[in-house]
Write a protein that holds these residues in place. Structure first.
Motif, PDB file in Angstrom:
ATOM      1  N   ASN B  97       4.889   1.410   7.220  1.00  0.00           N
ATOM      2  CA  ASN B  97       4.879   0.373   6.230  1.00  0.00           C
ATOM      3  C   ASN B  97       3.393  -0.205   5.945  1.00  0.00           C
ATOM      4  O   ASN B  97       2.934  -0.214   4.692  1.00  0.00           O
ATOM      5  N   ALA B  98       2.717  -0.521   7.033  1.00  0.00           N
ATOM      6  CA  ALA B  98       1.233  -0.991   6.914  1.00  0.00           C
ATOM      7  C   ALA B  98       0.510   0.012   6.493  1.00  0.00           C
ATOM      8  O   ALA B  98      -0.304  -0.152   5.452  1.00  0.00           O
ATOM      9  N   LEU B  99       0.700   1.274   7.101  1.00  0.00           N
ATOM     10  CA  LEU B  99      -0.128   2.364   6.572  1.00  0.00           C
ATOM     11  C   LEU B  99      -0.196   2.726   5.197  1.00  0.00           C
ATOM     12  O   LEU B  99      -1.084   2.973   4.587  1.00  0.00           O
ATOM     13  N   VAL B 100       0.931   2.761   4.859  1.00  0.00           N
ATOM     14  CA  VAL B 100       1.153   3.190   3.153  1.00  0.00           C
ATOM     15  C   VAL B 100       0.575   1.929   2.326  1.00  0.00           C
ATOM     16  O   VAL B 100      -0.041   2.425   1.371  1.00  0.00           O
ATOM     17  N   GLN B 101       0.886   0.674   2.614  1.00  0.00           N
ATOM     18  CA  GLN B 101       0.237  -0.077   1.872  1.00  0.00           C
ATOM     19  C   GLN B 101      -1.346  -0.361   1.942  1.00  0.00           C
ATOM     20  O   GLN B 101      -1.922  -0.362   0.845  1.00  0.00           O
ATOM     21  N   ILE B 102      -1.896  -0.114   3.138  1.00  0.00           N
ATOM     22  CA  ILE B 102      -3.175   0.192   3.360  1.00  0.00           C
ATOM     23  C   ILE B 102      -3.750   1.319   2.483  1.00  0.00           C
ATOM     24  O   ILE B 102      -4.749   1.147   1.840  1.00  0.00           O
ATOM     25  N   ALA B 103      -3.197   2.405   2.598  1.00  0.00           N
ATOM     26  CA  ALA B 103      -3.665   3.908   1.988  1.00  0.00           C
ATOM     27  C   ALA B 103      -3.533   3.575   0.375  1.00  0.00           C
ATOM     28  O   ALA B 103      -4.339   3.989  -0.163  1.00  0.00           O
ATOM     29  N   HIS B 104      -2.429   2.723   0.023  1.00  0.00           N
ATOM     30  CA  HIS B 104      -2.625   2.465  -1.423  1.00  0.00           C
ATOM     31  C   HIS B 104      -3.184   1.248  -2.016  1.00  0.00           C
ATOM     32  O   HIS B 104      -3.097   0.676  -3.198  1.00  0.00           O
ATOM     33  N   GLY B 105      -3.982   0.526  -1.076  1.00  0.00           N
ATOM     34  CA  GLY B 105      -4.773  -0.432  -1.510  1.00  0.00           C
ATOM     35  C   GLY B 105      -4.265  -1.777  -1.503  1.00  0.00           C
ATOM     36  O   GLY B 105      -4.508  -2.482  -2.307  1.00  0.00           O
ATOM     37  N   LEU B 106      -2.990  -1.852  -0.946  1.00  0.00           N
ATOM     38  CA  LEU B 106      -2.134  -3.093  -0.967  1.00  0.00           C
ATOM     39  C   LEU B 106      -2.343  -4.018  -0.205  1.00  0.00           C
ATOM     40  O   LEU B 106      -1.756  -4.919   0.017  1.00  0.00           O
ATOM     41  N   GLY B 107      -3.041  -3.570   1.020  1.00  0.00           N
ATOM     42  CA  GLY B 107      -3.401  -4.321   2.361  1.00  0.00           C
ATOM     43  C   GLY B 107      -4.565  -5.085   2.148  1.00  0.00           C
ATOM     44  O   GLY B 107      -5.070  -5.437   0.969  1.00  0.00           O
ATOM     45  N   PRO B 108      -5.210  -5.402   3.249  1.00  0.00           N
ATOM     46  CA  PRO B 108      -6.283  -6.319   3.194  1.00  0.00           C
ATOM     47  C   PRO B 108      -7.819  -5.618   2.844  1.00  0.00           C
ATOM     48  O   PRO B 108      -8.457  -6.378   2.710  1.00  0.00           O
TER      49      PRO B 108
END
Lengths: 363, 363
Positions: B97-108
């Motif tokens: 979940n963290a990986l997908v969000q980071i890859a899609h630019g939705l993380g920090p």
């Protein structure tokens, strides 16, 4: 890749989506002969090295495991040396931890990835409103019970929770959004599919009899969902602004609406090979008919209903309420539905009404 | 696909891995010129349509975002019409979940996937002990600070937490496991790479001076980790069986060990183009040198240390203890390390010592 962001709507997480949605798997099972016919239509030669398919809007991937397994088996029968990739795609707030574990057979279900050598799951956080893979990557695209989610809520439906109960004006706004969304969805698939590639989409619909999910002659599920919120307003549990926001950003298209962009010549290079509507009976209602176990029926039915709408309803409650209070209201809401079923189960259920269609990209 | 299951070891989740591991990003930044040279070595023609790379053992993907961005930029410069796919792979218990969000630019962090059209992230739950994609799929494979994790713990290291402090007998057992694992890792990459494809691996090592992570002339981090557990045994906080299980299933290879399967002719069709070792300074120690802020240094250092070993230590504690008790012991443990740093920061730090290597598959 388009920069459009997918919505924040989430299915129940942790693998519980597939557990709570036996009916969604029944629908995919019903589509499997159509899927296998589409695979046959690809005319895969015996020396084919690579096969790539996608399951779009896959949630936790549990409901399609057997269908995917049947596809890989068919492809390997046609081309014994083939290596297959299955791209599971959903919006970036999906539960990918559950998805990966289910795809790798570490969840509650047996997975094809443990049965087959030479077949690999991959996961994408791109919703079906985005292109998820490079041009001409896919031999086959699949999607079930997903594309009724609109890219955004185009307006509130004031006195109902769903477009099936919208006013004429609201319906027109939803219909316009759904038309544009459907075209967008298909345009992305047109790019992703290889020449001669095929797609099977299994989407909620309104059929020729006017039936749709949870409205097949008995108690109308969506009217029940609306009625209970209206009661909650009358009882002062929620306010009328919250009621107005209780609008599911979904649209159930008709066969004509599914066919529209093809008929209108908006998708040169792609045709709708066939489309039919069919009903799949509510598995909880069917079991109740067999065993008359009312408690199990009521709990199972409410579980499957809430799995796809509770995140929307929870999000519609006022942010000034504590999270605990919001959760308590949601629990009370589904409990009220459960009590209705317990009081008189007659006509309750959530029969599925889908359009099953096969789309072909020109060779 | 091999049926071997990856281990259960997890990095800190929720995107905190990348936040806690600034140094791991520094290491990837240091490798980026080598990566770009490898990309140049691919000789991508201007009319290339497709480029596929993988980041293996990627954790939450945050530390490699800029490197990946530089690769895509270089590939698009060579072939303006190219469409790129980046496969992020890690074992199935990773935080996807963290990986997908980071890859899609939705993380920090800012992600390349928002900058580039025609480039898509995909995610794989196959560890580097498995083949993750079909044969000859990859133009380029990358892995950083991951392949020191063994496929399994071959034995306990009785009086230390890491193979750097193992007895001769224990060392031999770890070394044999590491040799077999390294060959397995490379054999999978040999299948996955296209002819002429390249890989850059950046792996923890023991260098010619005998230095390794957290042991570059000052206080030896691994000896500190051992010493504190020994104190905990002496104080009756944990027992000696738990101490014995405090064994990190890792191996730091030497340059000779990295070269061994190539030198021994075990990888026909693949060669080690170049290998060098280098040290990247502990960013927390460097900052402390600049600002003398001891509290920040101690917290930052302990945060980065615990991010990769606390799940192992937690798992070594006896299951008969309540989960709360186990967590309390773990908190006390890292607090004891923090107090040591606060008492006398001299020589504390976690400098990185890596082998940087480029591997080429024959055209």
């Amino acid at each position: 890749m388009a920069k459009q962001q997918a919505d924040n709507i989430t299915m129940a997480s942790g693998g519980t989506y597939s557990l709570a949605t036996r009916g969604a798997k029944d629908v995919i099972d019903r589509a499997t002969p159509r899927v296998l016919k589409a695979i046959e239509g690809l005319g895969i030669p015996a020396d084919r090295a690579r096969f790539t398919m996608a399951d779009m809007g896959c949630a936790d991937g549990g409901t399609s495991l057997e269908m995917v397994s049947a596809v890989i088996e068919a492809v390997q029968r046609a081309a014994p040396g083939v290596q297959s990739t299955v791209v599971y795609a959903d919006q970036p707030h999906n539960d990918f931890n559950a998805l990966v574990q289910i795809a790798h057979g570490l969840g509650p279900f047996e997975s094809w990835s443990r049965r087959f050598d030479n077949a690999w799951p991959l996961v994408s956080g791109s919703s079906f409103y985005l292109q998820a893979v490079p041009d001409t990557s896919l031999d086959f695209a699949f999607s079930a019970t997903a594309m009724h989610w609109l890219s955004e809520k185009p307006c509130e439906i004031e006195s109902h929770v769903h477009m099936v109960g919208a006013s004429a004006e609201e319906h027109a706004v939803f219909s316009a959004r759904a038309e544009a969304d459907w075209l967008t969805i298909l345009q992305h698939r047109l790019r992703e599919l290889k020449p001669g590639g095929r797609a099977v989409f299994v989407n909620f619909c309104r059929d020729a009899a006017g039936h749709y999910l949870g409205n097949t002659g008995g108690v109308n599920m969506f009217d029940t969902l609306r009625d209970i919120w209206h009661e909650f307003v009358a009882d002062g549990v929620i306010n009328s602004e919250e009621l107005a926001r209780m609008t599911l950003p979904q649209y159930y298209r008709t066969v004509e609406e599914f066919a529209q962009p093809f008929d209108a010549g908006l998708l040169p290079g792609m045709r709708l090979e066939s489309i039919e509507t069919a009903q799949v009976v509510c598995p909880y209602a069917a079991q109740f008919q067999a065993d008359a176990d009312l408690e199990t029926f009521a709990s199972g039915l409410i579980g499957t209903i809430r799995s796809w709408n509770q995140s929307v309803f929870l999000g519609a409650l006022d942010g000034s309420r504590s999270l605990d209070e919001r959760h308590a209201i949601i629990e009370d809401y589904y409990e009220a539905y459960r009590v209705r079923v317990l009081d008189d189960p007659t006509g309750h259920g959530m029969d599925y009404v889908h359009a099953y269609m096969t789309v072909v990209k020109d060779s």
